[in-house]
Design a protein around this motif. Structure first.
Motif, PDB file in Angstrom:
ATOM      1  N   UNK A 143      56.891  17.283  72.909  1.00 14.66           N
ATOM      2  CA  UNK A 143      55.895  15.982  72.765  1.00 14.66           C
ATOM      3  C   UNK A 143      55.429  15.931  74.123  1.00 14.66           C
ATOM      4  N   UNK A 144      55.747  16.599  75.100  1.00  9.93           N
ATOM      5  CA  UNK A 144      55.146  16.677  76.556  1.00  9.93           C
ATOM      6  C   UNK A 144      53.649  17.293  76.356  1.00  9.93           C
ATOM      7  N   UNK A 145      52.705  16.746  77.099  1.00  6.13           N
ATOM      8  CA  UNK A 145      51.212  17.371  77.028  1.00  6.13           C
ATOM      9  C   UNK A 145      51.051  18.304  77.926  1.00  6.13           C
ATOM     10  N   UNK A 146      52.142  18.503  78.888  1.00  8.34           N
ATOM     11  CA  UNK A 146      52.031  19.573  80.133  1.00  8.34           C
ATOM     12  C   UNK A 146      51.020  19.139  80.952  1.00  8.34           C
ATOM     13  N   UNK A 147      50.769  17.830  81.155  1.00  4.50           N
ATOM     14  CA  UNK A 147      49.602  17.398  81.985  1.00  4.50           C
ATOM     15  C   UNK A 147      49.736  17.609  83.473  1.00  4.50           C
ATOM     16  N   UNK A 158      55.985  21.931  85.043  1.00  5.76           N
ATOM     17  CA  UNK A 158      55.459  22.372  83.689  1.00  5.76           C
ATOM     18  C   UNK A 158      55.686  23.766  83.325  1.00  5.76           C
ATOM     19  N   UNK A 159      55.733  24.841  84.367  1.00  2.00           N
ATOM     20  CA  UNK A 159      56.359  26.265  84.188  1.00  2.00           C
ATOM     21  C   UNK A 159      57.593  26.125  83.609  1.00  2.00           C
ATOM     22  N   UNK A 160      58.472  25.195  83.953  1.00  6.72           N
ATOM     23  CA  UNK A 160      59.737  25.182  83.491  1.00  6.72           C
ATOM     24  C   UNK A 160      59.884  24.727  82.155  1.00  6.72           C
ATOM     25  N   UNK A 172      46.797  17.970  75.316  1.00  9.19           N
ATOM     26  CA  UNK A 172      47.307  19.307  75.390  1.00  9.19           C
ATOM     27  C   UNK A 172      48.989  19.774  75.121  1.00  9.19           C
ATOM     28  N   UNK A 173      49.066  20.810  75.399  1.00  4.27           N
ATOM     29  CA  UNK A 173      50.517  21.265  75.210  1.00  4.27           C
ATOM     30  C   UNK A 173      50.937  21.317  73.848  1.00  4.27           C
ATOM     31  N   UNK A 174      49.901  21.366  72.717  1.00  2.00           N
ATOM     32  CA  UNK A 174      50.297  21.618  71.390  1.00  2.00           C
ATOM     33  C   UNK A 174      50.514  20.180  70.630  1.00  2.00           C
ATOM     34  N   UNK A 175      50.237  19.142  71.490  1.00  2.00           N
ATOM     35  CA  UNK A 175      50.496  17.577  71.193  1.00  2.00           C
ATOM     36  C   UNK A 175      49.435  17.191  70.051  1.00  2.00           C
TER      37      UNK A 175
END
Ligand code: SF4
Ligand code: SF4
Length: 397
Positions: free
Chosen positions: A79-83, A104-106, A331-334
């Protein structure tokens, strides 16, 4: 490139989180007040949805304490947007140094680990991955319609290439049209790739579905080479980051062309007097920094410089801007897997604009525009959403 081995490399860091929650707030020193900055933590309201909670989950995966992730655990990871707001505010990460990657890489490595283990991704992510495989775009649209936004026949060889991207080709066509109008006003000869252009692969990288990524990168780089590309312009912040920063890592070599975002290209053109803005655009706007362009690639000034050069246009900043920007939520597939959360995050951004008395919000990424427009519809179209290039093209006349 990612996966089991790479998740192991984060073992040390997974123990470093002090649960100080500095990652949940925008930089107090620049804002002078406490403002939330993590969309997933703010929306769901539990520790697990902030980066600190995710690090606990990742430690559990590294240590083998989680034998089979539950649906809830998958939600927390996806659910994280990797913002990237958390990694800019985490002192522990700063201690490790920029070269170590970032939070965000992790999170991306954790997603790749879940996919590799057969537990991830989510159904909606599998859907767009399958569409990218078949149609070369994540929107389930036929590949042959990729160029349907333009009736102009394009050159097929040349050194300047406009990499349109899936969102501008299929969902925000006016961004592509405005870009072409600005390029034509400069009397530039340029190539639109058409059917030679495939999805850059950003949605796959962000959701841990990395099995197709080398094929996509190889295809796009080969196609660009055959066209004779020396400079590649992107509208999309995600395409820009992927082509410029990820392709060299994926392919192990620097492609033989320069990648620039449209903001950089047109800001340079104005500086060199190659583009003339002759018409007034009487509007007060605020600028929303796309995460892939701003925090992840450090491009903050060029979009603002473009806006400042448009005659009669006034730019007003929201409190959360630049490094402290609040993500649009897509972002991030959200956007595909959690559409209500994505729109709610964009609604908060529009409310922030409203609080400074502005109803026109401008971004410089068609995917941000897409999500902010959905939020504007939900708010009965009280807001207008633009890409900077659209306003630029109005000023060209
Ligand atoms: S700022 Fe860093 S150390 Fe502090 S809670 Fe967030 S991830 Fe953990
Ligand atoms: S990347 Fe953004 S949404 Fe994800 S944990 Fe960090 S601040 Fe929150």
């Amino acid at each position: 490139m990612q996966g089991l081995r790479d998740l192991e490399k984060w073992r040390k860091f997974s123990y470093l989180c002090a649960h100080c929650r500095c990652c949940s707030a925008a930089d107090y020193h620049t804002l002078g007040e406490y403002m939330q900055i993590c969309p997933s933590g703010t929306y769901f309201g539990f520790e697990s949805y902030f980066s600190s909670g995710k690090m606990e989950v990742i430690r559990g995966l590294i240590e083998g304490l989680i034998s089979k992730p539950s649906e809830k655990l998958l939600e927390i990871v996806y659910v994280c947007t990797l913002c990237g707001a958390c990694e800019k505010n985490c002192e522990e990460f700063t201690l490790l140094g920029e070269d170590s990657g970032g939070l965000t890489h992790i999170f991306e490595d954790a997603r790749a680990f879940l996919v590799e283990s057969g537990w991830g991704p989510l159904e909606k992510h599998k859907e767009f991955a399958s569409s990218i495989r078949v149609n070369h775009n994540p929107y389930l649209e036929p590949h042959e319609k990729r160029e349907s936004w333009t009736e102009k026949s394009s050159l097929r060889k040349g050194s300047l290439v406009y990499f349109t991207g899936c969102t501008s080709s299929y969902r925000q066509k006016e961004v592509a049209k405005a870009t072409v109008k600005a390029l034509e006003a400069m009397e530039e000869k340029f190539v639109i790739m058409g059917s030679e252009e495939w999805c850059c692969g950003s949605p796959l990288l962000r959701t841990g579905q990395i099995d197709q990524i080398t094929e996509l990168a190889e295809h796009n780089v080969k196609a660009l080479k055959e066209i004779g590309a020396k400079k590649v312009i992107t509208s999309c912040a995600g395409c820009y980051r992927t082509l410029k920063s990820e392709y060299p890592k994926i392919l192990g070599a620097q492609p033989d062309f320069e990648v620039v975002h449209s903001s950089q290209f047109f800001a340079g053109a104005l500086d060199k007097n190659k583009l003339k803005l002759t018409k007034d655009v009487d509007a007060t706007v605020t600028y929303h920094d796309p995460c892939h362009l701003g925090r992840h690639m450090g491009v903050y000034d060029e979009p603002r410089n473009l806006l400042k050069k448009i005659p009669d246009l006034k730019l007003v900043e929201m409190p959360r801007s630049r490094q402290n920007s609040w993500c649009c939520g897509a972002g991030g597939g959200v956007k595909s897997a959690f559409p209500d959360f994505a729109t709610s995050t964009a609604v908060e951004r529009l409310r922030e604009a409203e609080a400074i008395g502005v109803k026109k919000i401008v971004s410089m990424c068609p995917f941000c525009k897409h999500n902010l427009t959905d939020a504007a519809k939900l708010l009965k179209n009280k807001f207008e959403v633009y890409d900077v290039v659209e306003l630029l093209s109005k000023a060209i006349g």
